[in-house]
Motif scaffolding. Structure first.
Motif, PDB file in Angstrom:
ATOM      1  N   PHE A 389     -14.393  44.002  86.217  1.00  0.00           N
ATOM      2  CA  PHE A 389     -14.144  42.841  85.378  1.00  0.00           C
ATOM      3  C   PHE A 389     -15.403  42.415  84.629  1.00  0.00           C
ATOM      4  O   PHE A 389     -15.360  42.148  83.425  1.00  0.00           O
ATOM      5  N   ARG A 390     -16.557  42.335  85.325  1.00  0.00           N
ATOM      6  CA  ARG A 390     -17.793  41.921  84.654  1.00  0.00           C
ATOM      7  C   ARG A 390     -19.014  42.478  85.398  1.00  0.00           C
ATOM      8  O   ARG A 390     -19.044  42.500  86.634  1.00  0.00           O
ATOM      9  N   ASP A 391     -19.983  42.938  84.604  1.00  0.00           N
ATOM     10  CA  ASP A 391     -21.308  43.307  85.119  1.00  0.00           C
ATOM     11  C   ASP A 391     -22.206  42.092  84.917  1.00  0.00           C
ATOM     12  O   ASP A 391     -22.635  41.790  83.807  1.00  0.00           O
ATOM     13  N   PHE A 392     -22.469  41.370  86.002  1.00  0.00           N
ATOM     14  CA  PHE A 392     -23.048  40.026  85.847  1.00  0.00           C
ATOM     15  C   PHE A 392     -24.574  39.985  85.833  1.00  0.00           C
ATOM     16  O   PHE A 392     -25.148  38.908  85.614  1.00  0.00           O
ATOM     17  N   ASP A 393     -25.278  41.107  86.048  1.00  0.00           N
ATOM     18  CA  ASP A 393     -26.755  41.037  85.996  1.00  0.00           C
ATOM     19  C   ASP A 393     -27.358  42.250  85.302  1.00  0.00           C
ATOM     20  O   ASP A 393     -28.491  42.637  85.586  1.00  0.00           O
ATOM     21  N   ALA A 394     -26.622  42.858  84.359  1.00  0.00           N
ATOM     22  CA  ALA A 394     -27.140  44.041  83.669  1.00  0.00           C
ATOM     23  C   ALA A 394     -28.355  43.717  82.816  1.00  0.00           C
ATOM     24  O   ALA A 394     -29.176  44.603  82.535  1.00  0.00           O
ATOM     25  N   LYS A 395     -28.516  42.474  82.377  1.00  0.00           N
ATOM     26  CA  LYS A 395     -29.643  42.058  81.535  1.00  0.00           C
ATOM     27  C   LYS A 395     -30.604  41.149  82.282  1.00  0.00           C
ATOM     28  O   LYS A 395     -31.264  40.291  81.681  1.00  0.00           O
ATOM     29  N   ASN A 396     -30.691  41.356  83.588  1.00  0.00           N
ATOM     30  CA  ASN A 396     -31.630  40.578  84.422  1.00  0.00           C
ATOM     31  C   ASN A 396     -31.374  39.074  84.304  1.00  0.00           C
ATOM     32  O   ASN A 396     -32.310  38.265  84.144  1.00  0.00           O
ATOM     33  N   GLN A 397     -30.103  38.678  84.392  1.00  0.00           N
ATOM     34  CA  GLN A 397     -29.759  37.264  84.303  1.00  0.00           C
ATOM     35  C   GLN A 397     -30.322  36.502  85.507  1.00  0.00           C
ATOM     36  O   GLN A 397     -30.497  37.063  86.597  1.00  0.00           O
ATOM     37  N   LYS A 398     -30.548  35.201  85.279  1.00  0.00           N
ATOM     38  CA  LYS A 398     -31.055  34.337  86.339  1.00  0.00           C
ATOM     39  C   LYS A 398     -29.923  33.951  87.294  1.00  0.00           C
ATOM     40  O   LYS A 398     -28.753  34.189  87.035  1.00  0.00           O
ATOM     41  N   ALA A 399     -30.332  33.326  88.402  1.00  0.00           N
ATOM     42  CA  ALA A 399     -29.367  32.986  89.449  1.00  0.00           C
ATOM     43  C   ALA A 399     -28.313  32.000  88.953  1.00  0.00           C
ATOM     44  O   ALA A 399     -27.130  32.103  89.317  1.00  0.00           O
ATOM     45  N   ALA A 400     -28.712  31.036  88.120  1.00  0.00           N
ATOM     46  CA  ALA A 400     -27.751  30.041  87.629  1.00  0.00           C
ATOM     47  C   ALA A 400     -26.673  30.706  86.762  1.00  0.00           C
ATOM     48  O   ALA A 400     -25.478  30.377  86.858  1.00  0.00           O
TER      49      ALA A 400
END
Length: 460
Positions: A389-400
């Motif tokens: 459904f979603r790749d949620f940290d492929a761009k080094n997203q923060k915890a929030a």
């Protein structure tokens, strides 16, 4: 000022036009020669110059109407040969007279019964005689029939049922002495049947519970050997290697998968105390892929084999690489395509992947691509499959930001019957965000499940 100049110019033009028109009307036309009349030649006999006299108009006459009260009479034309028409022939026919027909049925004079032969001989014609015959009265009017009915049997007057003769166990001796007048011998009693004893029964038939002997008696009876039970088929890897899971409340499913490419330094100690199940996808090209798979399985996590097919790979290349990866990592529950070239480079590659996994019993996880044709074809082949459904940290997203993505996934899971798959990586920020999000209320609205439970649920 400009308006005044323009207005004066227009006024001058109008006055000049009016003056020129008046001058043209007052000026006389120039004199010229007067027109001359030329005589017209009229052809002879045309009566062009003749005079026409006025006369009273003559109206066409109409036919004379007949006088009121009279009608024209149509004369009958004479017959051929000049003979006149008979007047009697033109008169209407009179009313027909009815009379009693001669062939009416009448009863016989002597009162004798009417037989079938008599009826046949004197039967009227139904087509000409419509009058009903008279019905004779009295007993003589009955018609006899052949053959006659049999008489009823005589009924005994004394009793309704005849008495039965008494039976006796004595036998009558019909010897010749009785016929010569000698006194008859006393009747003989019937001989009683011999009593049946236990020995007699034992001699004639087997007792209850005694086995019946065969044609050739044997001392030792051999029991047939029991048929071997069929061996049950082994469970597929997606079931045999699955982690235990229970969803008693029937909540929507949500699976969190973490990619392990062999470069992360996060140990299993930080993951063992996780409040909900996680699934790991280990790259088959990592140098210690088999050891990593074994450690995750020992800690109770489910493992998938991550693989990318090189560009231009054929169906034969796909079969060789995929079977080699499954042999190297035998404790996996499914195969997941990598985030590089993946497993959807061409249709032959996708078809070969689906055929191999349908035979091996593994699941399949793909990234969404177009209409997800590869995933639908794999599901048609019987492979438990789903898309991320979603790749949620492929761009080094923060915890929030990661927690916000997880909230969206939980909301989406309540709308999807098969649940959703969220993909992350073994990073410190990702692990921290997953721990904090698991303590929120939104996480309790879904059932966080291992990947095998979601794939099998999507298949059903």
């Amino acid at each position: 000022m400009a308006n005044g100049v323009f207005r004066g110019f227009v006024t001058g033009v109008v006055i000049s036009g009016v003056g020129v028109g008046a001058l043209s009307l007052l000026t006389a036309l120039p004199d010229g020669p007067a027109p001359k009349a030329i005589p017209v030649e009229v052809p002879a006999g045309s009566d062009f110059e003749g005079k026409r006299e006025d006369k009273e108009p003559v109206l066409p006459g109409g036919e004379t109407a007949p006088a009121p009260g009279t009608s024209p009479r149509i004369e009958t034309p004479p017959a051929e040969g000049g003979a006149p028409v008979n007047e009697d022939a033109t008169q209407p026919a009179g009313r027909p007279e009815t009379d009693t027909p001669d062939n009416t049925l009448t009863p016989p004079d002597d009162g004798a019964p009417v037989t079938a032969d008599a009826e046949t001989d004197s039967a009227p014609n139904p087509a000409t005689d419509v009058q009903q015959p008279s019905t004779p009265e009295g007993d003589d009017a009955r018609i006899s029939t052949d053959p006659a009915q049999p008489a009823a049997p005589d009924t005994p007057e004394d009793k309704a049922f005849p008495e039965e003769e008494p039976k006796d166990d004595t036998t009558v001796d019909a010897s010749p002495a009785a016929e010569d007048g000698e006194p008859p011998a006393p009747p003989k009693r019937a001989e009683p049947l011999p009593s049946v004893t236990d020995d007699t029964v034992a001699d004639n038939r087997p007792r209850i519970g005694t086995p019946v002997g065969t044609l050739t008696d044997k001392d030792d009876t051999e029991e047939p050997a029991a048929a071997p039970e069929p061996e049950s088929a082994p469970e597929p890897p997606i079931v045999a290697n699955a982690a235990p899971f229970d969803n008693p409340e029937g909540k929507p499913l949500m699976s969190i998968v973490l990619l392990d490419d062999g470069t992360s330094d996060i140990g299993l100690d930080a993951l063992a105390a996780f409040p909900y199940p996680l699934s790991f996808a280990v790259n088959v090209l990592a140098k210690d892929a088999a050891e990593r798979m074994a450690r995750y399985r020992a800690a109770g996590f489910e493992v998938m084999a991550t693989i990318d097919m090189p560009a231009g790979a054929t169906a034969t290349d796909t079969e060789t690489l995929l079977r080699g990866a499954l042999d190297q990592m035998p404790q996996t529950v499914a195969v997941m395509e990598g985030d590089d070239t993946g497993l959807q480079t061409s249709k032959p590659v996708s078809d070969q992947v689906a055929a191999i996994l349908a035979q091996s019993g593994h699941g399949l996880v793909l990234f969404p691509k177009g209409l997800n044709t590869a995933q639908k074809l794999a599901a048609k082949e019987g492979v438990p499959s789903a898309t991320v459904f979603r790749d949620f940290d492929a761009k080094n997203q923060k915890a929030a930001i990661i927690r916000r993505f997880l909230d969206q996934a939980a909301f989406k899971a309540r709308q999807e019957e098969s649940g959703v798959i969220m993909l992350g990586r073994l990073r410190a920020d990702t692990i921290s965000a997953l721990l904090l999000w698991g303590l929120q209320d939104r996480a309790t609205s879904v059932a966080l499940a291992p990947i095998s439970a979601l794939l099998l649920g999507a298949q059903n």
